[in-house]
Motif scaffolding. Structure first.
Motif, PDB file in Angstrom:
ATOM      1  N   LEU A  77       0.731  -1.229  -0.016  1.00 26.79           N
ATOM      2  CA  LEU A  77       0.001  -0.097  -0.027  1.00 26.79           C
ATOM      3  C   LEU A  77       0.892   1.266  -0.015  1.00 26.79           C
ATOM      4  O   LEU A  77       1.792   1.262   0.806  1.00 26.79           O
ATOM      5  N   LEU A  78       0.580   2.078  -0.880  1.00 25.73           N
ATOM      6  CA  LEU A  78       1.337   3.313  -1.086  1.00 25.73           C
ATOM      7  C   LEU A  78       0.408   4.712  -0.605  1.00 25.73           C
ATOM      8  O   LEU A  78      -0.845   4.663  -0.933  1.00 25.73           O
ATOM      9  N   PRO A  79       0.713   5.772  -0.072  1.00 28.43           N
ATOM     10  CA  PRO A  79       0.175   6.940   0.360  1.00 28.43           C
ATOM     11  C   PRO A  79      -0.360   7.806  -0.523  1.00 28.43           C
ATOM     12  O   PRO A  79       0.459   7.846  -1.736  1.00 28.43           O
ATOM     13  N   VAL A  80      -1.435   8.377  -0.378  1.00 33.99           N
ATOM     14  CA  VAL A  80      -2.047   9.361  -0.993  1.00 33.99           C
ATOM     15  C   VAL A  80      -2.189  10.548  -0.606  1.00 33.99           C
ATOM     16  O   VAL A  80      -3.128  10.495   0.480  1.00 33.99           O
ATOM     17  N   LEU A  81      -1.548  11.707  -0.591  1.00 33.58           N
ATOM     18  CA  LEU A  81      -1.849  12.776   0.153  1.00 33.58           C
ATOM     19  C   LEU A  81      -3.069  13.487  -0.029  1.00 33.58           C
ATOM     20  O   LEU A  81      -3.252  13.781  -1.130  1.00 33.58           O
ATOM     21  N   MET A  82      -3.760  13.721   0.962  1.00 31.85           N
ATOM     22  CA  MET A  82      -5.215  14.385   0.885  1.00 31.85           C
ATOM     23  C   MET A  82      -4.872  15.970   1.208  1.00 31.85           C
ATOM     24  O   MET A  82      -3.900  16.485   1.657  1.00 31.85           O
TER      25      MET A  82
END
Length: 219
Positions: A77-82
């Motif tokens: 899983l990789l992060p997605v900045l909100m």
């Protein structure tokens, strides 16, 4: 990492300047060694889901590690900045499915799974600028991973928290706040440093497990 204490900004500036002096060749060489050491960690070897991130610039490289984990059949899983600096997550489907996002980050282009997806991870690879001898991590100061760690704590989740660093980024001490959580292990080109479960949870001082492999950590 949330509200900064005095000294954090100065230490960040010093460490970022040192990274900026690394050549591309040095960074590539370190990334290859880091991937090999990290893949040998028992926590990663037995994990079915790993939350990680895509390194950019002169950060200790994660690209080879991400591909190796995926080749093992690990769900990465990789992060997605909100917009509010919290992190959503999406599966890593290979380098061809990474897109350039804000702040120079690379993010996966797949379906968003929600901020709570990190709770599925048995191991979490955290970005950082330094870790001290107690296992306390110095981040960049944006607060995104404070939220991630808070979410894990609220759910009672205890994944193996791991940081990839250069040798000189293991330091004697970083400024720590009551909400900061110690990491389980630090991987550097020179070796692996582990921290006991009681690190910093009593009296503010931790115990240090012996490194898996003797390194030449600075600090």
């Amino acid at each position: 990492m949330g509200d900064d204490m005095p000294g954090k900004d100065a230490l960040r500036s010093e460490l970022l300047a040192a990274r900026g002096l690394l050549s591309e060749e040095d960074a590539r060489g370190a990334a290859a060694v880091l991937a090999g050491r990290a893949l040998d960690l028992p926590e990663l070897a037995r994990a079915r889901t790993v939350a990680a991130y895509v390194s950019v610039g002169r950060e200790p490289g994660t690209r080879a590690l991400l591909d190796a984990l995926r080749a093992r059949g690990v769900r990465v899983l990789l992060p997605v900045l909100m917009a509010d600096n919290d992190l959503d997550w999406a599966p890593y489907e290979g380098a061809g499915h990474l897109v350039r996002a804000g702040r120079g980050l690379l993010e996966p282009d797949g379906v968003r799974l929600g901020p709570g997806a990190v709770l599925d991870a048995e191991a979490v690879l955290l970005p950082g600028l330094a870790v001290d001898r107690r296992g306390m991590r110095l981040g960049r100061g944006g607060g995104s991973y404070d939220r991630v760690l808070g979410r894990l704590a609220a759910a009672g989740a205890e994944p193996a928290l791991t940081v990839l660093l250069y040798d000189h980024e293991v330091v004697a001490r970083v400024p720590a706040e009551p909400h900061d959580r110690p990491v389980r292990a630090v991987v550097t080109p020179g070796g692996v440093l582990r921290f006991g479960a009681r690190t910093v949870r009593a009296r503010g001082e931790g115990t240090r497990d012996a490194p898996d492999e003797r390194g030449h950590h600075g600090g």
